[in-house]
Design a protein around this motif. Structure first.
Motif, PDB file in Angstrom:
ATOM      1  N   PHE A  81       8.246  -0.784   7.227  1.00 29.47           N
ATOM      2  CA  PHE A  81       8.436  -1.806   6.076  1.00 29.47           C
ATOM      3  C   PHE A  81       8.402  -1.138   4.892  1.00 29.47           C
ATOM      4  CE2 PHE A  81       7.008  -4.096  10.062  1.00 29.47           C
ATOM      5  CZ  PHE A  81       7.608  -5.245   9.731  1.00 29.47           C
ATOM      6  N   HIS A  82       9.078  -1.348   3.889  1.00 27.57           N
ATOM      7  CA  HIS A  82       9.297  -0.718   2.503  1.00 27.57           C
ATOM      8  C   HIS A  82       8.885  -1.746   1.491  1.00 27.57           C
ATOM      9  CE1 HIS A  82      12.874   1.434   4.673  1.00 27.57           C
ATOM     10  NE2 HIS A  82      11.696   1.604   5.426  1.00 27.57           N
ATOM     11  N   ILE A  83       7.578  -1.650   0.906  1.00 27.59           N
ATOM     12  CA  ILE A  83       6.984  -2.746   0.223  1.00 27.59           C
ATOM     13  C   ILE A  83       6.499  -2.394  -1.259  1.00 27.59           C
ATOM     14  CG2 ILE A  83       5.175  -4.605   0.514  1.00 27.59           C
ATOM     15  CD1 ILE A  83       4.675  -3.578   3.410  1.00 27.59           C
ATOM     16  N   VAL A  84       6.866  -3.498  -1.931  1.00 24.13           N
ATOM     17  CA  VAL A  84       6.422  -3.131  -3.226  1.00 24.13           C
ATOM     18  C   VAL A  84       5.217  -4.553  -3.499  1.00 24.13           C
ATOM     19  CG1 VAL A  84       6.639  -3.447  -5.602  1.00 24.13           C
ATOM     20  CG2 VAL A  84       8.475  -2.281  -4.423  1.00 24.13           C
ATOM     21  N   GLY A  85       4.120  -4.197  -3.841  1.00 19.32           N
ATOM     22  CA  GLY A  85       3.236  -5.208  -3.899  1.00 19.32           C
ATOM     23  C   GLY A  85       2.636  -5.292  -5.378  1.00 19.32           C
ATOM     24  N   ALA A  86       2.622  -6.533  -5.887  1.00 17.24           N
ATOM     25  CA  ALA A  86       2.032  -6.756  -7.443  1.00 17.24           C
ATOM     26  C   ALA A  86       1.061  -7.973  -7.120  1.00 17.24           C
ATOM     27  CB  ALA A  86       3.154  -7.084  -8.217  1.00 17.24           C
ATOM     28  N   HIS A  87       0.820  -8.654  -8.391  1.00 15.98           N
ATOM     29  CA  HIS A  87      -0.145  -9.833  -8.143  1.00 15.98           C
ATOM     30  C   HIS A  87       0.282 -10.848  -9.337  1.00 15.98           C
ATOM     31  CE1 HIS A  87      -2.759  -8.873 -11.825  1.00 15.98           C
ATOM     32  NE2 HIS A  87      -2.603  -7.491 -11.343  1.00 15.98           N
ATOM     33  N   THR A  88      -0.028 -12.020  -9.066  1.00 11.31           N
ATOM     34  CA  THR A  88       0.394 -13.163 -10.153  1.00 11.31           C
ATOM     35  C   THR A  88      -0.373 -13.813 -11.027  1.00 11.31           C
ATOM     36  OG1 THR A  88      -0.162 -14.901  -8.054  1.00 11.31           O
ATOM     37  CG2 THR A  88       2.117 -13.997  -8.109  1.00 11.31           C
ATOM     38  N   ASP A  89      -1.638 -13.309 -10.588  1.00 13.93           N
ATOM     39  CA  ASP A  89      -2.705 -13.933 -11.465  1.00 13.93           C
ATOM     40  C   ASP A  89      -3.182 -13.114 -12.748  1.00 13.93           C
ATOM     41  OD1 ASP A  89      -3.853 -12.051  -9.728  1.00 13.93           O
ATOM     42  OD2 ASP A  89      -5.636 -12.685 -10.069  1.00 13.93           O
ATOM     43  N   SER A  90      -3.674 -13.578 -13.651  1.00 14.88           N
ATOM     44  CA  SER A  90      -4.079 -12.988 -14.810  1.00 14.88           C
ATOM     45  C   SER A  90      -5.374 -13.433 -15.413  1.00 14.88           C
ATOM     46  CB  SER A  90      -2.741 -13.036 -15.974  1.00 14.88           C
ATOM     47  OG  SER A  90      -1.776 -12.345 -15.569  1.00 14.88           O
ATOM     48  N   PRO A  91      -6.159 -12.793 -16.057  1.00 16.68           N
ATOM     49  CA  PRO A  91      -7.550 -13.429 -16.718  1.00 16.68           C
ATOM     50  C   PRO A  91      -7.179 -14.609 -17.405  1.00 16.68           C
ATOM     51  CG  PRO A  91      -7.343 -10.957 -17.175  1.00 16.68           C
ATOM     52  CD  PRO A  91      -6.192 -11.461 -16.668  1.00 16.68           C
ATOM     53  N   LYS A 342       2.450  -3.115  21.261  1.00 20.44           N
ATOM     54  CA  LYS A 342       2.200  -1.483  20.958  1.00 20.44           C
ATOM     55  C   LYS A 342       3.006  -1.225  19.539  1.00 20.44           C
ATOM     56  CE  LYS A 342      -0.735  -0.829  23.943  1.00 20.44           C
ATOM     57  NZ  LYS A 342      -2.337  -0.600  23.737  1.00 20.44           N
ATOM     58  N   LEU A 343       4.212  -1.623  19.328  1.00 16.76           N
ATOM     59  CA  LEU A 343       5.143  -1.428  18.186  1.00 16.76           C
ATOM     60  C   LEU A 343       4.508  -1.710  16.954  1.00 16.76           C
ATOM     61  CD1 LEU A 343       8.386  -2.749  20.021  1.00 16.76           C
ATOM     62  CD2 LEU A 343       7.654  -0.175  19.649  1.00 16.76           C
ATOM     63  N   LEU A 344       3.594  -2.666  16.724  1.00 20.34           N
ATOM     64  CA  LEU A 344       3.104  -2.956  15.345  1.00 20.34           C
ATOM     65  C   LEU A 344       2.529  -1.571  14.921  1.00 20.34           C
ATOM     66  CD1 LEU A 344       2.589  -4.796  13.061  1.00 20.34           C
ATOM     67  CD2 LEU A 344       0.427  -5.583  14.028  1.00 20.34           C
ATOM     68  N   GLU A 345       1.481  -0.761  15.441  1.00 18.66           N
ATOM     69  CA  GLU A 345       1.101   0.401  14.891  1.00 18.66           C
ATOM     70  C   GLU A 345       1.961   1.323  14.487  1.00 18.66           C
ATOM     71  OE1 GLU A 345       0.068  -1.309  17.786  1.00 18.66           O
ATOM     72  OE2 GLU A 345      -2.011  -1.601  17.858  1.00 18.66           O
ATOM     73  N   LYS A 346       3.141   1.474  15.467  1.00 24.89           N
ATOM     74  CA  LYS A 346       3.960   2.400  15.132  1.00 24.89           C
ATOM     75  C   LYS A 346       4.854   2.130  13.741  1.00 24.89           C
ATOM     76  CE  LYS A 346       8.611   3.986  16.676  1.00 24.89           C
ATOM     77  NZ  LYS A 346       9.644   3.717  17.563  1.00 24.89           N
ATOM     78  N   ALA A 347       5.126   0.796  13.605  1.00 27.15           N
ATOM     79  CA  ALA A 347       5.728   0.297  12.167  1.00 27.15           C
ATOM     80  C   ALA A 347       4.919   0.463  11.207  1.00 27.15           C
ATOM     81  CB  ALA A 347       6.167  -1.181  12.568  1.00 27.15           C
ATOM     82  N   VAL A 348       3.363   0.303  11.311  1.00 22.93           N
ATOM     83  CA  VAL A 348       2.771   0.382  10.120  1.00 22.93           C
ATOM     84  C   VAL A 348       2.790   2.084   9.823  1.00 22.93           C
ATOM     85  CG1 VAL A 348       0.157   0.679   9.335  1.00 22.93           C
ATOM     86  CG2 VAL A 348       1.040  -1.311  10.540  1.00 22.93           C
ATOM     87  N   GLN A 349       2.795   2.893  10.741  1.00 26.02           N
ATOM     88  CA  GLN A 349       2.804   4.413  10.108  1.00 26.02           C
ATOM     89  C   GLN A 349       4.040   4.860   9.865  1.00 26.02           C
ATOM     90  OE1 GLN A 349      -0.049   6.097  10.081  1.00 26.02           O
ATOM     91  NE2 GLN A 349      -0.920   4.165  10.800  1.00 26.02           N
ATOM     92  N   LYS A 350       5.085   4.030   9.923  1.00 28.92           N
ATOM     93  CA  LYS A 350       6.332   4.403   9.381  1.00 28.92           C
ATOM     94  C   LYS A 350       6.758   3.642   7.976  1.00 28.92           C
ATOM     95  CE  LYS A 350       9.758   4.841  12.210  1.00 28.92           C
ATOM     96  NZ  LYS A 350      10.774   4.521  13.377  1.00 28.92           N
ATOM     97  N   SER A 351       5.659   2.781   7.552  1.00 29.10           N
ATOM     98  CA  SER A 351       5.738   1.918   6.335  1.00 29.10           C
ATOM     99  C   SER A 351       5.273   2.806   5.161  1.00 29.10           C
ATOM    100  CB  SER A 351       5.104   0.625   6.634  1.00 29.10           C
ATOM    101  OG  SER A 351       5.605   0.021   7.708  1.00 29.10           O
ATOM    102  N   PHE A 352       5.584   1.912   3.865  1.00 30.49           N
ATOM    103  CA  PHE A 352       5.206   2.564   2.695  1.00 30.49           C
ATOM    104  C   PHE A 352       4.984   1.482   1.709  1.00 30.49           C
ATOM    105  CE2 PHE A 352       5.700   4.727  -1.398  1.00 30.49           C
ATOM    106  CZ  PHE A 352       5.239   6.056  -1.194  1.00 30.49           C
ATOM    107  N   LEU A 353       3.968   1.628   0.913  1.00 27.34           N
ATOM    108  CA  LEU A 353       3.682   0.397  -0.152  1.00 27.34           C
ATOM    109  C   LEU A 353       3.639   1.073  -1.444  1.00 27.34           C
ATOM    110  CD1 LEU A 353       2.484  -2.182  -0.912  1.00 27.34           C
ATOM    111  CD2 LEU A 353       0.229  -1.542  -0.563  1.00 27.34           C
ATOM    112  N   VAL A 354       4.356   0.486  -2.308  1.00 28.43           N
ATOM    113  CA  VAL A 354       4.092   0.709  -3.955  1.00 28.43           C
ATOM    114  C   VAL A 354       3.229  -0.368  -4.527  1.00 28.43           C
ATOM    115  CG1 VAL A 354       5.420   0.982  -5.936  1.00 28.43           C
ATOM    116  CG2 VAL A 354       6.497   1.818  -3.706  1.00 28.43           C
ATOM    117  N   SER A 355       1.872  -0.114  -4.778  1.00 33.11           N
ATOM    118  CA  SER A 355       1.298  -0.910  -5.210  1.00 33.11           C
ATOM    119  C   SER A 355       1.540  -0.942  -7.048  1.00 33.11           C
ATOM    120  CB  SER A 355      -0.325  -0.574  -5.085  1.00 33.11           C
ATOM    121  OG  SER A 355      -1.265  -1.237  -5.948  1.00 33.11           O
TER     122      SER A 355
END
Length: 487
Positions: A81-91, A342-355
């Motif tokens: 999974f190739h993910i960009v993560g951000a957030h919707t809230d602000s102070p 068993k495939l989920l663990e494999k998928a996680v190790q092949k994934s990347f997150l841009v925070s």
């Protein structure tokens, strides 16, 4: 289209997104509209998912967190999974469960501080309210309850400062008491109709009803908790009766619109840039990187954007990054293509997150707050954030991947580490990296006035961010195939 025209188009879209998103609920609603217009299908976490390669989906949680993803046509269970993560809230200032306050003949609104805001910037601003309400509807003897978004556009409140004549030392240092100083003024009780309902319902100042009972003992009616004039404004906007409003989550909002500004029209002046700027750029990047079937033709992975609520207060909620929302999505997508657990663990190790969370640009009036070798500049491109104590999740591998993508597309990047003698903030990056085990890089566009009611960033950095995230979605699978770390 010229480079300047392209920048203007992206930034104009950002301005529209910001002006449509006074709260996290509205930001998710606007994201939904854009995704649906781009052919994304809404699915529900409450239902069984039947997904297909080459198709595009999204779901929401609490209507304040949204996850969208496109399945590559060459995807098989176990791929990454190739993910960009951000957030919707602000102070912000959020209305209290009992917001009705009357002091000195003035109707005030009780608020609580959310996140780490620069609260002195909320004084002397034209404020309104927005958020969501729970409405009761009666039809043919049956009762239903619905979630509705609401926003009053015109200014209805203000937090006034105290005149300098009554506080001669204020310019030597103003310390906000968030309990007593930050209550917005809604109205006076001089007007006949306001004075009438105020006298009928009692006041928080006295804490008594006319029958001698404490006001808070009467919890059956919303009118005992909130000013009737506020409820009437909300009801008018929602085209319902005040008694139809069962509950709400509202916050104070600045009414000044977001805009492109500066002598050279090079800045964005707006509230909530942290972090709706990154939310918008990642969302637009995903939509444009999956805009046609050909975009996903050779894609073996899942392209995903996850926009979370509650980052500003630690992410520990059912819809925050500390919840299982991303892991739930990864597992349900994987299992919908194969029952092999068993495939989920494999998928996680092949994934990347841009925070993706906004970064601190060098402030010309406070040069000493950045160390000499790590001074992110406006117009300088996305900032890669690093911290040896893991306040950011970046490491050499994840940093290299993000830089390599930038290099291929001639995009500028910058570096940031906090001074050793200053505390370091954090992001959703370490939370997701440690909770899921996913490789993560922490980045963000540089800005000034972070956590103020009115922030600023550079228009070029908006375009750079969008282009960098789009390139990430398009390039990651090929680049990652050539990187060897764990054998």
């Amino acid at each position: 289209m010229s480079k300047e025209e392209g920048t203007h188009a992206v930034v104009s879209d950002l301005i529209n997104f910001l002006n449509a998103s006074p709260t996290a609920f509205h930001a998710v609603d606007e994201a939904k509209k854009q995704l649906q217009a781009a052919g994304y299908q809404q699915i529900s976490e409450k239902e069984v998912w039947e997904l297909k390669a080459g198709h595009k989906y999204f779901f929401t949680r609490n209507h304040s967190t949204i996850v969208a993803f496109a399945v590559g046509k060459r995807y098989v269970a176990g791929n990454g999974f190739h993910i960009v993560g951000a957030h919707t809230d602000s102070p912000s200032l959020k209305l209290k469960p009992v917001s009705k306050v009357v002091k000195g003949g003035i109707l005030e609104v009780g608020v609580q501080t959310y996140g780490g805001g620069l609260w002195h910037t909320w004084f002397d601003r034209d404020l309104t309210v927005a958020g969501r309400v729970i409405l009761k509807r009666e039809n043919a003897g049956s009762v239903s309850y619905s979630h509705r978004l609401v926003r009053i556009e015109e200014p209805i409140m203000r937090v006034p400062t105290l005149a300098i004549h009554l506080d001669r030392g204020v310019n030597d240092g103003f310390k906000v008491n968030t309990q007593t100083h930050l209550l917005p003024i809604l109205a006076t009780s001089l007007k006949a109709e306001v004075n009438k309902v105020s006298s009928e319902n009692g006041s928080v100042e006295s804490g008594k009803q006319n029958d001698g009972k404490k006001e808070n003992d009467k919890t059956g009616s919303s009118n005992t908790k909130h000013h009737p004039i506020l409820l009437q404004l909300l009801a008018s906007k929602l085209e319902c009766e005040p008694d139809d409003i069962c509950d709400f989550e509202l916050q104070a909002c600045d009414t000044q619109p977001s805009l492109i500004a500066g002598a050279a029209k090079e800045f964005v002046f707006s509230g909530r840039l942290d972090n709706l700027c990154m939310s918008f750029c990642s969302l637009k990047a995903l939509i444009d990187a999956t805009s046609s079937d050909s975009n996903l033709e050779e894609e073996p992975g899942i392209r995903m954007v996850a926009l979370f609520d509650h980052e500003e207060c630690g992410s520990n909620s059912a819809q925050g990054a500390g919840s299982p929302v991303v892991l739930d999505a990864l597992s349900r997508i994987t299992y919908s293509f194969s029952p092999n657990s068993k495939l989920l663990e494999k998928a996680v190790q092949k994934s990347f997150l841009v925070s993706a969370d906004m970064a601190h640009a060098l402030h010309p009036n406070y040069m000493d707050r950045h160390e000499e070798n790590h001074q992110p500049k406006l117009h300088g491109g996305l900032v890669i954030k690093q911290n040896a104590n893991q306040r950011y999740a970046t490491n050499a591998v994840t940093s290299f991947i993000f830089r390599e993508i930038a290099s291929k597309h001639n995009l500028p990047v910058q570096d940031f580490v906090v001074r050793n003698d200053m505390a370091c903030g954090s992001t959703i990056g370490p939370i997701l990296a440690s909770g899921i085990g996913i490789r993560t890089v922490d980045v963000g566009a540089p800005q000034l006035s972070m956590h103020s009611i009115r922030e600023m960033c550079a228009v070029d950095d908006v375009k750079y961010s969008y282009e960098h995230f789009k390139a990430f979605f398009q390039e990651f699978s090929l680049l990652d195939a050539n990187i060897v770390v764990d054998i």
